[in-house]
Design a protein around this motif. Structure first.
Motif, PDB file in Angstrom:
ATOM      1  N   LEU A 256      -3.640  -9.453 -10.674  1.00 29.24           N
ATOM      2  CA  LEU A 256      -2.188  -9.638 -10.755  1.00 29.24           C
ATOM      3  C   LEU A 256      -1.491  -8.341 -11.156  1.00 29.24           C
ATOM      4  O   LEU A 256      -0.393  -8.044 -10.663  1.00 29.24           O
ATOM      5  N   ASP A 257      -2.105  -7.579 -12.030  1.00 24.79           N
ATOM      6  CA  ASP A 257      -1.537  -6.281 -12.397  1.00 24.79           C
ATOM      7  C   ASP A 257      -1.511  -5.357 -11.192  1.00 24.79           C
ATOM      8  O   ASP A 257      -0.554  -4.598 -10.993  1.00 24.79           O
ATOM      9  N   ASP A 258      -2.547  -5.419 -10.365  1.00 29.03           N
ATOM     10  CA  ASP A 258      -2.586  -4.620  -9.134  1.00 29.03           C
ATOM     11  C   ASP A 258      -1.456  -5.028  -8.199  1.00 29.03           C
ATOM     12  O   ASP A 258      -0.752  -4.173  -7.633  1.00 29.03           O
ATOM     13  N   LEU A 259      -1.266  -6.340  -8.028  1.00 30.05           N
ATOM     14  CA  LEU A 259      -0.194  -6.817  -7.147  1.00 30.05           C
ATOM     15  C   LEU A 259       1.189  -6.467  -7.688  1.00 30.05           C
ATOM     16  O   LEU A 259       2.131  -6.257  -6.922  1.00 30.05           O
ATOM     17  N   ALA A 260       1.311  -6.398  -9.008  1.00 29.04           N
ATOM     18  CA  ALA A 260       2.610  -6.142  -9.620  1.00 29.04           C
ATOM     19  C   ALA A 260       2.965  -4.658  -9.664  1.00 29.04           C
ATOM     20  O   ALA A 260       4.149  -4.315  -9.772  1.00 29.04           O
ATOM     21  N   THR A 261       1.971  -3.787  -9.572  1.00 26.44           N
ATOM     22  CA  THR A 261       2.241  -2.352  -9.763  1.00 26.44           C
ATOM     23  C   THR A 261       1.869  -1.490  -8.576  1.00 26.44           C
ATOM     24  O   THR A 261       2.475  -0.434  -8.368  1.00 26.44           O
ATOM     25  N   ARG A 262       0.911  -1.901  -7.806  1.00 25.05           N
ATOM     26  CA  ARG A 262       0.437  -1.054  -6.704  1.00 25.05           C
ATOM     27  C   ARG A 262       1.126  -1.452  -5.403  1.00 25.05           C
ATOM     28  O   ARG A 262       0.961  -2.572  -4.937  1.00 25.05           O
ATOM     29  N   PRO A 263       1.887  -0.554  -4.807  1.00 22.37           N
ATOM     30  CA  PRO A 263       2.608  -0.927  -3.576  1.00 22.37           C
ATOM     31  C   PRO A 263       1.658  -1.040  -2.384  1.00 22.37           C
ATOM     32  O   PRO A 263       0.610  -0.409  -2.335  1.00 22.37           O
ATOM     33  N   SER A 264       2.045  -1.873  -1.431  1.00 20.78           N
ATOM     34  CA  SER A 264       1.283  -2.021  -0.189  1.00 20.78           C
ATOM     35  C   SER A 264       2.233  -2.470   0.911  1.00 20.78           C
ATOM     36  O   SER A 264       3.378  -2.850   0.647  1.00 20.78           O
ATOM     37  N   ARG A 265       1.741  -2.448   2.135  1.00 14.66           N
ATOM     38  CA  ARG A 265       2.579  -2.855   3.260  1.00 14.66           C
ATOM     39  C   ARG A 265       2.853  -4.356   3.228  1.00 14.66           C
ATOM     40  O   ARG A 265       3.872  -4.822   3.717  1.00 14.66           O
ATOM     41  N   VAL A 266       1.931  -5.097   2.650  1.00 16.59           N
ATOM     42  CA  VAL A 266       2.072  -6.555   2.627  1.00 16.59           C
ATOM     43  C   VAL A 266       2.972  -7.012   1.478  1.00 16.59           C
ATOM     44  O   VAL A 266       3.814  -7.896   1.642  1.00 16.59           O
TER      45      VAL A 266
END
Length: 375
Positions: A256-266
């Motif tokens: 969840l920390d990755d999804l909240a802080t690391r940008p991605s195309r999705v």
């Protein structure tokens, strides 16, 4: 053949033959509606398959392959395909159609995975552990308190594939809730991923609240008047069930920390803010579980201390009564010896005197032990 047969054919295709066979089948088959509201006849493992454009469910439908191709060409909307415990054969054709990584496909089919987030190109693969509270009339040393399952989510720019394992954690109500909020659903597959994560974490909080009631009951029983006689197996069982809950909650913090802080195309910046809120709720559940574990340790130590104190009290009572009984035993033992020349052996008042001495000595010992709290 209907779309049901067509998608069953898609799920039965392996890697041999590729998309050309699938596309050929699609062109030959009549088209049916993909938006069946109940458990869909699309296959034994397929729960639902729906296309969304601008946050609205597309009422009409075509076969799966053409739908995916149209969405890819128009870059407008996405497909949400829901599956429940698919087999390798059922998932092989779908994996090829959506170009899913073999390692992620293996994890999705086999289940029993640790919560995680993996990136394969522009596709995200997330694993969530679902939990539910098992109702029980009375907590025992064998009561099941927490039951777990899994939800695997494949997220691409034009699709969401959810694979559910276990008999709980249905996403049907979540789908209906999302469809009622077209603005949120219009944000794309990332909005579905957020909704699933939020749904799973909300279940964590709900289960922890119910587990707290069980722990409170155990604590009350342990500190009751006869707490030393309480069954310690219930405490160990609660610790085992809490460990099961901890295994579901704790590893999810990193993804969840990755999804909240690391940008991605999705996952765009707008959705990342929502994941930060989910992460905050997860940390609350994680802290509650940690506090429950510490509390159970304290309850167990208190129970063991109570047992030790109760044993000491029993030993004091036994020792005190043994000391009281030792006096008449000693006197009777002395006068029970067969000697002719013993003091006062033939005295008329010898027997009453001995009985009186024994009684007084026993009474003095009893009052002394009673005054000291041994009896």
């Amino acid at each position: 053949m209907s779309m049901a047969g067509n998608l069953r054919k898609v799920t039965s295709l392996g890697r041999v033959g590729g998309l050309r066979k699938v596309a050929r089948l699609a062109r030959r088959r009549p088209r049916v509606d993909l938006s069946h509201p109940a458990r869909s006849p699309l296959g034994s493992s397929v729960v639902n398959c729906v296309t969304y454009r601008e946050g609205v469910r597309v009422p009409g439908g075509s076969d799966l392959v053409d739908t995916v191709e149209k969405v890819r060409k128009s870059r407008d909307g996405f497909v949400w395909l829901g599956l429940h415990e698919p087999t390798d054969q059922e998932f092989a054709g779908i994996a090829e159609l959506f170009d899913l990584h073999p390692l992620a496909v293996e994890d999705a089919v086999e289940a029993h995975q640790r919560p995680k987030l993996e990136r394969y190109g522009d596709t995200l693969f997330a694993v969530f552990k679902t939990v539910c509270y098992v109702e029980h009339e009375q907590l025992t040393a064998t009561s099941e308190v927490v039951n777990t399952g899994e939800i695997m989510v494949f997220v691409g720019e034009e699709f969401v594939i959810t694979v559910r394992h276990g008999m709980h954690g249905s996403l049907g109500p979540l789908r209906e809730e999302l469809e009622s909020d077209s603005r949120q659903l219009a944000k794309g597959p990332a909005a579905v991923l957020h909704a699933i994560a939020d749904h799973v974490v909300d279940d964590y909080l709900h289960v922890t609240d119910q587990v707290q009631a069980d722990i409170d009951q155990v604590e009350t029983d342990v500190f009751a008047e006869n707490g030393a006689r309480a069954d310690p197996g219930r405490i160990y069982q609660m610790k085992r069930e809490l460990l099961e809950l901890k295994r579901a909650v704790a590893p999810l913090a990193g993804p969840l920390d990755d999804l909240a802080t690391r940008p991605s195309r999705v996952v765009g910046p707008e959705i990342q803010a929502y994941f930060r809120d989910v992460l905050d709720h997860l940390m609350r559940a994680k802290e509650q579980i940690a506090s429950f574990d510490e509390l159970l340790n304290s309850i167990l130590q208190a129970h063991l201390a109570q047992v030790t104190v109760a044993q000491n009290e029993d030993m004091r009572k036994i020792t005190a009564w043994a000391a009281v009984i030792a006096v008449p035993t000693m006197v009777c033992g002395v006068y029970g010896m067969n000697f002719d020349h013993m003091p006062e052996l033939h005295w008329r008042f010898g027997y009453p005197l001995v009985i009186g001495v024994i009684s007084v000595a026993c009474l003095v010992l009893y009052r002394g032990f009673r005054r000291n709290g041994w009896l």
